[in-house]
Design an enzyme around this catalytic site. Structure first.
Site, PDB file in Angstrom:
ATOM      1  N   ARG A  98      -8.418  13.353  -8.717  1.00 25.09           N
ATOM      2  CA  ARG A  98      -7.453  12.898  -7.717  1.00 25.09           C
ATOM      3  C   ARG A  98      -6.347  13.928  -7.472  1.00 25.09           C
ATOM      4  O   ARG A  98      -5.623  14.301  -8.390  1.00 25.09           O
ATOM      5  CB  ARG A  98      -6.831  11.566  -8.136  1.00 25.09           C
ATOM      6  CG  ARG A  98      -5.992  10.924  -7.027  1.00 25.09           C
ATOM      7  CD  ARG A  98      -5.416   9.586  -7.469  1.00 25.09           C
ATOM      8  NE  ARG A  98      -4.643   8.952  -6.416  1.00 25.09           N
ATOM      9  CZ  ARG A  98      -3.376   9.248  -6.115  1.00 25.09           C
ATOM     10  NH1 ARG A  98      -2.740  10.183  -6.801  1.00 25.09           N
ATOM     11  NH2 ARG A  98      -2.751   8.622  -5.132  1.00 25.09           N
ATOM     12  N   GLU A 153      10.250  10.561   4.784  1.00 27.59           N
ATOM     13  CA  GLU A 153      10.102  10.873   3.359  1.00 27.59           C
ATOM     14  C   GLU A 153       9.137  12.040   3.203  1.00 27.59           C
ATOM     15  O   GLU A 153       8.607  12.558   4.187  1.00 27.59           O
ATOM     16  CB  GLU A 153       9.621   9.650   2.574  1.00 27.59           C
ATOM     17  CG  GLU A 153       8.313   9.076   3.097  1.00 27.59           C
ATOM     18  CD  GLU A 153       7.928   7.744   2.454  1.00 27.59           C
ATOM     19  OE1 GLU A 153       8.250   7.515   1.284  1.00 27.59           O
ATOM     20  OE2 GLU A 153       7.266   6.951   3.148  1.00 27.59           O
ATOM     21  N   LYS A 213       2.191   0.092  -0.767  1.00 27.56           N
ATOM     22  CA  LYS A 213       1.624   1.297  -1.398  1.00 27.56           C
ATOM     23  C   LYS A 213       0.100   1.247  -1.299  1.00 27.56           C
ATOM     24  O   LYS A 213      -0.594   1.011  -2.290  1.00 27.56           O
ATOM     25  CB  LYS A 213       2.091   1.385  -2.856  1.00 27.56           C
ATOM     26  CG  LYS A 213       1.923   2.757  -3.468  1.00 27.56           C
ATOM     27  CD  LYS A 213       2.715   2.838  -4.757  1.00 27.56           C
ATOM     28  CE  LYS A 213       2.364   4.049  -5.590  1.00 27.56           C
ATOM     29  NZ  LYS A 213       2.595   5.318  -4.907  1.00 27.56           N
ATOM     30  N   ARG A 272     -18.859  12.030  18.560  1.00 29.70           N
ATOM     31  CA  ARG A 272     -17.535  11.638  18.056  1.00 29.70           C
ATOM     32  C   ARG A 272     -17.443  11.878  16.549  1.00 29.70           C
ATOM     33  O   ARG A 272     -16.398  12.287  16.045  1.00 29.70           O
ATOM     34  CB  ARG A 272     -17.247  10.171  18.383  1.00 29.70           C
ATOM     35  CG  ARG A 272     -15.817   9.780  18.013  1.00 29.70           C
ATOM     36  CD  ARG A 272     -15.443   8.395  18.480  1.00 29.70           C
ATOM     37  NE  ARG A 272     -16.334   7.386  17.933  1.00 29.70           N
ATOM     38  CZ  ARG A 272     -16.337   6.110  18.343  1.00 29.70           C
ATOM     39  NH1 ARG A 272     -15.510   5.709  19.297  1.00 29.70           N
ATOM     40  NH2 ARG A 272     -17.161   5.251  17.798  1.00 29.70           N
ATOM     41  N   TYR A 278     -16.098   7.204  10.061  1.00 31.03           N
ATOM     42  CA  TYR A 278     -17.262   6.338  10.198  1.00 31.03           C
ATOM     43  C   TYR A 278     -17.681   6.186  11.646  1.00 31.03           C
ATOM     44  O   TYR A 278     -16.932   6.557  12.559  1.00 31.03           O
ATOM     45  CB  TYR A 278     -16.985   4.971   9.564  1.00 31.03           C
ATOM     46  CG  TYR A 278     -16.159   4.031  10.419  1.00 31.03           C
ATOM     47  CD1 TYR A 278     -14.796   4.229  10.593  1.00 31.03           C
ATOM     48  CD2 TYR A 278     -16.766   2.956  11.069  1.00 31.03           C
ATOM     49  CE1 TYR A 278     -14.049   3.367  11.393  1.00 31.03           C
ATOM     50  CE2 TYR A 278     -16.027   2.087  11.864  1.00 31.03           C
ATOM     51  CZ  TYR A 278     -14.662   2.296  12.022  1.00 31.03           C
ATOM     52  OH  TYR A 278     -13.943   1.461  12.808  1.00 31.03           O
TER      53      TYR A 278
HETATM   54  N1  PMP Z   1       7.012   7.947  -0.938  1.00 29.17           N
HETATM   55  C1  PMP Z   1       5.682   8.088  -0.877  1.00 29.17           C
HETATM   56  C2  PMP Z   1       5.037   8.180   0.470  1.00 29.17           C
HETATM   57  C3  PMP Z   1       4.918   8.156  -2.059  1.00 29.17           C
HETATM   58  O1  PMP Z   1       3.587   8.283  -1.988  1.00 29.17           O
HETATM   59  C4  PMP Z   1       5.582   8.112  -3.307  1.00 29.17           C
HETATM   60  C5  PMP Z   1       4.835   8.262  -4.608  1.00 29.17           C
HETATM   61  N2  PMP Z   1       3.787   7.419  -4.777  1.00 29.17           N
HETATM   62  C6  PMP Z   1       6.980   7.947  -3.322  1.00 29.17           C
HETATM   63  C7  PMP Z   1       7.654   7.870  -2.126  1.00 29.17           C
HETATM   64  C8  PMP Z   1       7.744   7.866  -4.615  1.00 29.17           C
HETATM   65  O2  PMP Z   1       7.567   6.639  -5.222  1.00 29.17           O
HETATM   66  P1  PMP Z   1       7.688   6.481  -6.823  1.00 29.17           P
HETATM   67  O3  PMP Z   1       9.043   6.978  -7.189  1.00 29.17           O
HETATM   68  O4  PMP Z   1       7.520   5.017  -7.037  1.00 29.17           O
HETATM   69  O5  PMP Z   1       6.587   7.307  -7.418  1.00 29.17           O
END
Ligand code: PMP
Length: 284
Positions: free
Chosen positions: A100, A179, A147, A52, A33
């Site tokens: 998605r 992760e 989340k 930009r 944006y």
């Molecule tokens: N880490 C991240 C960054 C994620 O997006 C997810 C999945 N949504 C997970 C871990 C795994 O979480 P879950 O087992 O609740 O799907």
């Protein structure tokens, strides 16, 4: 009085300005944006903002929905239609609507939205008194335990993995794996211990992670919750990920190095079986 808003080629009353629920701006924060101010009905530093915007779009490999000349014309048209003398024009470009998927869609048309906001900017009373501030830790975005739909970086990560010809990416911070882009990451050491990062604000607290660790402990497997490095993963016996949609999924290669034998290992296999069996039994 209703404003006139620009949405994908149309000038419409604000109550008719609509974007798809499948728009990636909504689902992944996959958008950029700009805000340009207006004084005396004229745009301030339009070229700086256009430059930009072009850079932001380029960094995200997103197509520009219109040319800079067209963009200027849209800004001016909104000023005219809304009789704006002082305030801002907000502009947002997203990658558009698509089913998605973290990976960028191949053929989505970008969405372009602009609207005006009337506001006194030059004669601000605060300019006379000055502002007071507090300090806060910079946590942009260090709250991965929430989340949120702020999924642009995971999305970029999937594209980096695709470009490298592999399936996914593990993210590293300060030398340790946090992760996967959309899953929790694990290794199995050569003495059979399952290792996964401990729960902090640095990772999402996977629902599948909690279940898998519980099943592993019930099956008398050793579990250690601590950070591990990519090098440790490359020397591990096995590796895997967990998430709601992949369950337990073996990982056989990290940064081009085979993990263990380079084949799916017995612990990941067993955990996947247990997870599917127990989850089916408990399913509502
Ligand atoms: N880490 C991240 C960054 C994620 O997006 C997810 C999945 N949504 C997970 C871990 C795994 O979480 P879950 O087992 O609740 O799907």
């Amino acid at each position: 009085m209703s404003r006139i808003v620009y949405v994908n080629g149309d000038y419409v009353p604000e109550e008719d300005a609509k974007i798809s629920v499948f728009d990636r701006g909504f689902l992944f924060a996959d958008g950029v944006y700009e805000v340009t101010s207006v004084l005396d009905g004229k745009l301030i530093d339009f070229e700086g903002h256009a430059r930009r915007l072009a850079r932001s779009l380029g960094e995200l490999e997103m197509a520009a929905p219109v040319t800079d000349d067209e963009l200027l014309a849209i800004h001016r048209e909104l000023i005219a239609r809304n009789d704006l003398t002082e305030g801002m024009i907000y502009l947002q470009v997203t990658r558009g609507a698509a089913d998605r998927d973290f990976a960028y869609p191949k053929d989505a048309a970008p969405s372009l939205v602009l609207f005006t906001q009337s506001k006194t900017l030059a004669d601000s009373p605060v300019a006379k008194t000055g502002m007071r501030v507090i300090s806060i830790p910079d946590q942009r975005w260090a709250r991965r335990d929430i989340k949120t739909v702020q999924l642009l970086y995971p999305s970029m990560g999937k594209m980096m993995a695709k470009a490298a010809g592999v399936d996914d990416a593990w993210m590293v911070e300060d030398g340790f794996v946090t992760e996967g882009t959309s899953n929790n990451a694990y290794i199995v050491t050569r003495d059979g211990t399952i290792v996964t990062r401990h729960l902090t604000t640095e990772i999402l607290h996977g629902i599948t992670r909690a279940a898998v660790l519980r099943f592993a402990k019930e099956a008398q497997m050793q579990v250690e919750e601590r950070p591990f490095t990519i090098e440790e993963a490359q020397h591990a016996a096995e590796a895997f990920i967990t998430s709601a949609s992949t369950f337990v999924m073996p990982v056989v290669e990290v940064d081009g190095v085979k993990v263990g034998t380079g084949q799916v290992g017995p612990i990941a296999t067993r955990l996947r079986e247990i997870y599917l069996e127990e989850s089916r039994k408990a399913a509502l």
